[in-house]
Design a protein around this motif. Structure first.
Motif, PDB file in Angstrom:
ATOM      1  N   VAL A 254     -12.486  -1.533   9.615  1.00  0.00           N
ATOM      2  CA  VAL A 254     -11.083  -1.333   9.209  1.00  0.00           C
ATOM      3  C   VAL A 254     -10.815   0.137   8.943  1.00  0.00           C
ATOM      4  N   MET A 255     -11.728   0.802   8.270  1.00  0.00           N
ATOM      5  CA  MET A 255     -11.521   2.199   7.924  1.00  0.00           C
ATOM      6  C   MET A 255     -11.500   3.106   9.152  1.00  0.00           C
TER       7      MET A 255
ATOM      8  N   ASP B  48     -10.281   2.208  12.015  1.00  0.00           N
ATOM      9  CA  ASP B  48      -9.146   1.853  12.860  1.00  0.00           C
ATOM     10  C   ASP B  48      -8.160   3.027  12.924  1.00  0.00           C
TER      11      ASP B  48
ATOM     12  N   ASP C  49      -4.949   3.188  13.149  1.00  0.00           N
ATOM     13  CA  ASP C  49      -3.778   3.017  12.295  1.00  0.00           C
ATOM     14  C   ASP C  49      -4.124   3.292  10.829  1.00  0.00           C
ATOM     15  N   THR C  50      -5.308   2.847  10.413  1.00  0.00           N
ATOM     16  CA  THR C  50      -5.737   3.121   9.040  1.00  0.00           C
ATOM     17  C   THR C  50      -5.955   4.611   8.828  1.00  0.00           C
TER      18      THR C  50
ATOM     19  N   LEU D 155      -0.621   4.398   3.230  1.00  0.00           N
ATOM     20  CA  LEU D 155      -1.605   3.364   2.923  1.00  0.00           C
ATOM     21  C   LEU D 155      -0.981   2.117   2.287  1.00  0.00           C
TER      22      LEU D 155
ATOM     23  N   HIS E  92       0.658   0.222   5.019  1.00  0.00           N
ATOM     24  CA  HIS E  92      -0.335  -0.318   5.945  1.00  0.00           C
ATOM     25  C   HIS E  92      -0.981  -1.572   5.366  1.00  0.00           C
TER      26      HIS E  92
ATOM     27  N   LEU F 208      -1.039  -5.274   7.234  1.00  0.00           N
ATOM     28  CA  LEU F 208      -2.266  -6.040   7.460  1.00  0.00           C
ATOM     29  C   LEU F 208      -2.189  -7.417   6.794  1.00  0.00           C
TER      30      LEU F 208
ATOM     31  N   GLY G 218      -9.013  -6.777   6.019  1.00  0.00           N
ATOM     32  CA  GLY G 218      -8.583  -5.401   6.209  1.00  0.00           C
ATOM     33  C   GLY G 218      -7.629  -4.945   5.125  1.00  0.00           C
TER      34      GLY G 218
ATOM     35  N   VAL H 252      -8.415  -1.779   2.544  1.00  0.00           N
ATOM     36  CA  VAL H 252      -7.563  -0.602   2.320  1.00  0.00           C
ATOM     37  C   VAL H 252      -7.092  -0.565   0.872  1.00  0.00           C
TER      38      VAL H 252
END
Length: 267
Positions: free
Chosen positions: A39-40, A42, A44-45, A218, A221, A225, A233, A237
Motif C-alpha cells: 500500500v505504501m 502504491d 496514489d499513496t 492522505l 486517500h 480506499l 490499505g 495509511v
C-alpha cells in the motif's frame, strides 16, 4: 475521591483515545508487513503523502510568521480593534472546516466572485494546490497565535521597554528579547499547526475535487480506499497518520518539559 477521579480519567482516555489507536494499528498489520509495504509503495499513496507534505510545508511557515505577528501585537500593544483581531484568530475554531472550504469555492470557483477572472488568466485555485493551501491556512492559523499569546501576556513588556531605552530597534528587541523567551512555546505551536495541517479533512475535501493522484491528501486517500472496500490499505495509511500524530505528541511533551525545566532553572 482523587483516586476515583484519576481512575475515571484513565478509563476515559483508554476507551476514547488509546483503544481506537490500537485498533488502527492492529487492522493495518492484520495482513502483515508485505501488505502494508504494498500500500505504501502504491503511486496514489505516494502522491497523497507528497502532497500532504507540500501543503504542510507551505502553510505551516506562513501561519508561523502570521501567528507570531498576531500574538506580538495582541500581547504587547494596546490599539483599536485589538478585540476584533483576537476574535478573528478564534474564528477557525468556531466555524466548521467544511464551511471554510465552501467559502473558498464561492470566492475562487468557476462560478465564484473571482473565478471568471482567474480562468481568463489561466490561474486555477480550486481543485489544485493553491486551494488546498488556502483551506489549510484557514483552519491551522490559530494554533501558533493561541500558543504564544498567554505566554507573552504573562511576560509583560518590561524587558522590551528596557531594551528600547537602551537604543534597541523594534526588530532587535523582537529577535534578542521577545523571541528567545517564547521559543519553546513557539515550537510547540508549530508542531500542533503541522499536525492539524497533515490531518485536515473537511476543508481540504471541499476544495480538492478528489482527483486521484493529483489533489488527494492522505486523509482523502484514506476515505477513497475505505469507500472502495480496501480496508487493509485504508488502515495502513491511517496508521501512518496516527504514527505522525504520536511523534508530534511526544515532541510537544518534550518541548513542554524542556520549557518547564528552563523556567525552573532560570526563574
Amino acid at each position: 475521591m482523587r483516586r476515583l477521579l484519576l481512575a475515571l480519567a484513565l478509563l476515559a482516555a483508554a476507551m476514547f483515545l488509546l483503544l481506537p489507536t490500537v485498533v488502527v494499528f492492529a487492522e493495518a498489520l492484520r495482513r502483515g508487513w508485505p501488505a502494508v509495504r504494498e500500500v505504501m509503495e502504491d503511486p496514489d499513496t505516494m502522491s497523497a503523502f507528497s502532497l500532504t507534505l507540500v501543503v504542510a510545508a507551505i502553510s505551516v511557515p506562513v501561519n508561523t510568521v502570521g501567528g507570531i505577528a498576531a500574538a506580538w501585537c495582541i500581547a504587547k500593544f494596546r490599539f483599536p480593534g485589538r478585540g476584533l483581531l483576537t476574535a478573528l484568530i478564534e474564528l477557525p475554531f468556531s466555524v466548521s472546516p467544511v464551511i471554510s472550504g465552501l467559502v473558498w469555492v464561492l470566492l475562487f470557483g468557476l462560478q465564484g466572485w473571482f473565478g471568471p477572472w482567474l480562468q481568463r488568466h489561466g490561474v486555477q485555485v480550486i481543485f489544485a494546490l493553491p486551494g488546498l493551501v488556502l483551506a489549510t491556512l484557514f483552519v491551522t492559523f490559530p494554533f501558533v497565535a493561541r500558543t504564544l499569546i498567554p505566554l507573552m501576556q504573562e511576560q509583560g513588556r518590561d524587558a522590551e521597554e528596557m531594551a528600547a531605552t537602551l537604543g534597541a530597534t523594534g526588530w532587535q528587541t523582537f529577535r534578542r528579547v521577545t523571541l528567545p523567551d517564547v521559543k519553546w512555546a513557539l515550537l510547540s505551536g508549530v508542531l500542533l499547526c503541522n499536525a492539524r495541517a497533515m490531518g485536515e479533512f473537511g476543508a481540504v475535501s471541499v476544495v480538492s475535487g478528489h482527483i486521484r493522484g493529483e489533489t488527494n491528501t492522505l486523509p482523502l486517500h484514506i476515505e477513497i480506499l475505505y469507500n472502495e472496500y480496501q480496508f487493509a490499505g485504508a488502515f495502513a495509511v491511517a496508521a501512518l497518520l496516527a504514527l505522525l500524530a504520536l511523534v508530534t505528541l511526544v515532541a510537544k511533551a518534550l518541548l513542554e518539559y524542556l520549557s518547564g525545566r528552563r523556567h525552573t532553572l532560570h526563574p
